[in-house]
Design an enzyme around this catalytic site. Structure first.
Site, PDB file in Angstrom:
ATOM      1  CD  GLU A  95      18.591  38.648  18.867  1.00  0.00           C
ATOM      2  OE1 GLU A  95      18.174  37.516  19.171  1.00  0.00           O
ATOM      3  OE2 GLU A  95      18.550  39.112  17.702  1.00  0.00           O
ATOM      4  CD  GLU A 130      12.313  34.907  20.068  1.00  0.00           C
ATOM      5  OE1 GLU A 130      11.485  35.838  20.056  1.00  0.00           O
ATOM      6  OE2 GLU A 130      12.971  34.560  19.068  1.00  0.00           O
ATOM      7  CG  ASP A 155      12.925  31.468  15.538  1.00  0.00           C
ATOM      8  OD1 ASP A 155      14.026  32.066  15.631  1.00  0.00           O
ATOM      9  OD2 ASP A 155      11.898  31.828  16.154  1.00  0.00           O
ATOM     10  CB  SER A 156      17.796  32.799  12.420  1.00  0.00           C
ATOM     11  OG  SER A 156      18.577  31.697  12.834  1.00  0.00           O
ATOM     12  CG  ASP A 169      14.946  29.215  18.344  1.00  0.00           C
ATOM     13  OD1 ASP A 169      14.790  29.413  19.562  1.00  0.00           O
ATOM     14  OD2 ASP A 169      15.455  30.049  17.565  1.00  0.00           O
ATOM     15  CE  LYS A 190      17.372  30.755  20.775  1.00  0.00           C
ATOM     16  NZ  LYS A 190      16.271  31.695  20.429  1.00  0.00           N
TER      17      LYS A 190
HETATM   18  O1  KIV Z   1      16.971  32.058  15.733  1.00  0.00           O
HETATM   19  C1  KIV Z   1      18.151  32.262  16.038  1.00  0.00           C
HETATM   20  O2  KIV Z   1      19.083  32.002  15.260  1.00  0.00           O
HETATM   21  C2  KIV Z   1      18.424  32.828  17.348  1.00  0.00           C
HETATM   22  C3  KIV Z   1      19.820  33.309  17.620  1.00  0.00           C
HETATM   23  C4  KIV Z   1      20.096  34.516  16.828  1.00  0.00           C
HETATM   24  C5  KIV Z   1      20.071  33.509  19.056  1.00  0.00           C
HETATM   25  O3  KIV Z   1      17.560  32.913  18.145  1.00  0.00           O
END
Ligand code: KIV
Length: 267
Positions: free
Chosen positions: A184, A117, A46-47, A85, A115
């Site tokens: 992280e 969090e 989600d970056s 994500d 993924k």
């Molecule tokens: O969103 C993302 O790119 C991430 C990574 C930095 C682990 O969660």
């Protein structure tokens, strides 16, 4: 080029003391390059909200956007494992919604894992998603979706209480059945302790060298995003400089009537 990377392959790597490599990707062309270079995991992070959309943080990213980007990445890869994500509010509201949304990332996006969090607080949610056959990667420590609670992107795990909480989160993620966990923004000795204690692989970002694998945001490591560069980023190339040079050459060529030449024209 090797075989298709699967979830069990990633877990096996830890037990064979082989480091795991992971980079973010958000589109077909990048995914293809990273995949052909031999990356193990493509994380559709989600970056994307920051480095692709230009948002201040990851909170505005929606599930539909994640599905869109995951689909593009999946089209570009042949070998790597693709993990999508789960964006903010796609798994925190209820377990039922979390399961359905994780399912959408696989069914519509083509991801092979998701993924999430968080640790102890979402242990039941991870367990429920894993129970229906969806591989989950956890993410603990500096979890960017909690940026406002942290008061910024600050290293976590500096105090004894924080260290214990992060260790507890990592153990909860493992107990819930996750196949790997991102660590992280935590001190390297804490990451080492967690990596030694867990049987599932740890993938570090700003967590030092003792993790079982490493992940970076592709725009950071290629020098494509320079709004800010965290200390943990190693810049492997300056693609911004290469692009700027290329674009300036194009502008000059067009203005000086050097492009297009005869070789670029049709008779
Ligand atoms: O969103 C993302 O790119 C991430 C990574 C930095 C682990 O969660």
């Amino acid at each position: 080029m090797g075989e298709k990377v699967t979830v069990p392959d990633i877990v096996k790597k830890k037990h064979q003391s082989e480091k795991i490599t992971c980079l973010t990707a958000y589109d077909y062309s990048f995914a293809r390059i990273l995949d052909q270079a031999g990356i193990d995991i493509l994380l559709v992070g989600d970056s994307v909200g920051c480095v692709f959309q230009g948002q201040a943080n990851t909170l505005p990213v929606t599930l539909d956007e994640m599905i869109y980007h995951t689909r593009a990445v999946v089209r570009g890869r042949k070998h790597a494992l693709v993990v999508g994500d789960m964006p903010f509010l796609s798994y925190q509201v209820s377990r039922e919604r979390a399961i359905a949304n994780a399912g959408r990332l696989l069914q519509e996006g083509g991801a092979e894992g998701v993924k999430l969090e968080g640790g102890l607080a979402i242990q039941d949610t991870i367990e429920a998603i894993v129970k229906i056959g969806i591989p989950v990667m956890g993410h603990v420590g500096l979890t960017p979706q909690s940026v406002h609670r942290f008061g910024g992107y600050k290293i976590q795990g500096k105090s004894k209480e924080q260290r214990e909480a992060i260790m507890g989160d990592a153990l909860a993620v493992e107990a819930a059945g996750a196949f790997a966990v991102v660590l992280e923004g935590i001190p390297l000795d804490l990451a080492k302790e967690i990596s030694e204690r867990l049987t599932i692989p740890t993938i570090g970002i700003g967590a030092g060298p003792h993790c079982d694998g490493q992940v970076l945001v592709i725009h950071d490591m290629l020098g494509l995003f320079d709004d800010f560069t965290p200390k943990f980023v190693k810049r492997y190339a300056d693609i911004k400089e290469v692009m700027t040079g290329a674009v300036k050459s194009f502008i000059a060529d067009v203005r000086e009537r050097k492009f297009p030449g005869a070789e670029h024209s049709f008779k």
